[in-house]
Design a protein around this motif. Sequence first.
Motif, PDB file in Angstrom:
ATOM      1  N   MET A   1      45.678  33.892 118.770  1.00 20.89           N
ATOM      2  CA  MET A   1      44.515  34.320 119.383  1.00 20.89           C
ATOM      3  C   MET A   1      43.187  34.567 118.799  1.00 20.89           C
ATOM      4  O   MET A   1      42.539  33.943 117.341  1.00 20.89           O
ATOM      5  N   ASP A   2      42.402  34.612 119.729  1.00 19.94           N
ATOM      6  CA  ASP A   2      41.020  33.852 118.886  1.00 19.94           C
ATOM      7  C   ASP A   2      40.320  35.613 118.653  1.00 19.94           C
ATOM      8  O   ASP A   2      40.347  36.294 119.074  1.00 19.94           O
ATOM      9  N   LEU A   3      39.459  34.881 117.619  1.00 23.69           N
ATOM     10  CA  LEU A   3      38.935  36.113 116.358  1.00 23.69           C
ATOM     11  C   LEU A   3      37.631  36.990 117.088  1.00 23.69           C
ATOM     12  O   LEU A   3      37.705  37.507 117.374  1.00 23.69           O
ATOM     13  N   GLN A   4      37.180  35.770 117.933  1.00 20.44           N
ATOM     14  CA  GLN A   4      35.559  36.161 118.991  1.00 20.44           C
ATOM     15  C   GLN A   4      36.230  37.828 119.367  1.00 20.44           C
ATOM     16  O   GLN A   4      35.732  38.561 119.730  1.00 20.44           O
ATOM     17  N   PHE A   6      39.278  39.448 119.434  1.00 26.51           N
ATOM     18  CA  PHE A   6      39.669  40.274 119.157  1.00 26.51           C
ATOM     19  C   PHE A   6      38.239  41.374 118.455  1.00 26.51           C
ATOM     20  O   PHE A   6      38.700  42.641 118.739  1.00 26.51           O
ATOM     21  N   TYR A   7      37.832  40.630 117.960  1.00 23.02           N
ATOM     22  CA  TYR A   7      36.191  41.147 117.238  1.00 23.02           C
ATOM     23  C   TYR A   7      35.623  41.746 118.718  1.00 23.02           C
ATOM     24  O   TYR A   7      35.086  43.271 117.961  1.00 23.02           O
ATOM     25  N   LYS A   8      35.488  41.485 119.780  1.00 25.11           N
ATOM     26  CA  LYS A   8      34.814  41.885 120.575  1.00 25.11           C
ATOM     27  C   LYS A   8      35.061  43.246 121.472  1.00 25.11           C
ATOM     28  O   LYS A   8      35.022  44.221 121.939  1.00 25.11           O
ATOM     29  N   ASP A   9      37.033  43.182 120.817  1.00 22.32           N
ATOM     30  CA  ASP A   9      37.809  44.025 121.227  1.00 22.32           C
ATOM     31  C   ASP A   9      37.251  45.092 120.741  1.00 22.32           C
ATOM     32  O   ASP A   9      36.982  46.476 121.453  1.00 22.32           O
ATOM     33  N   GLN A  10      37.578  45.228 119.755  1.00 18.45           N
ATOM     34  CA  GLN A  10      37.421  46.089 118.602  1.00 18.45           C
ATOM     35  C   GLN A  10      36.351  46.919 118.687  1.00 18.45           C
ATOM     36  O   GLN A  10      35.771  48.572 118.720  1.00 18.45           O
ATOM     37  N   TYR A  11      35.025  45.880 118.352  1.00 16.44           N
ATOM     38  CA  TYR A  11      33.543  46.560 118.877  1.00 16.44           C
ATOM     39  C   TYR A  11      33.374  47.208 120.245  1.00 16.44           C
ATOM     40  O   TYR A  11      32.761  48.857 120.411  1.00 16.44           O
ATOM     41  N   ASP A  12      33.774  47.179 121.415  1.00 23.37           N
ATOM     42  CA  ASP A  12      33.713  47.887 122.696  1.00 23.37           C
ATOM     43  C   ASP A  12      34.997  49.129 122.201  1.00 23.37           C
ATOM     44  O   ASP A  12      34.469  50.532 122.671  1.00 23.37           O
TER      45      ASP A  12
END
Length: 65
Positions: A1-4, A6-12
């Motif tokens: 899984m791409d961390l970018q 993952f973090y973008k989904d969490q931010y959204d």
Amino acid sequence: MDLQTFYKDQYDKSLASKSEINSSLSTHIGISTTLVAALFYATTNFDFNDNLILSVFFIDFHLSS
């Protein structure tokens, strides 16, 4: 899984939650403000000789605010 990703989904998700909380709070604050303003208007323009029960309620509300 791409961390970018993952973090973008969490931010959204957190941004959507923040927007939902802000909109729900503003609705409740607006309704509460309208009710208090209407009750204050009613207490200041009420003929206290008409109805004893409403007179007691309005006097109590007016003194507590």
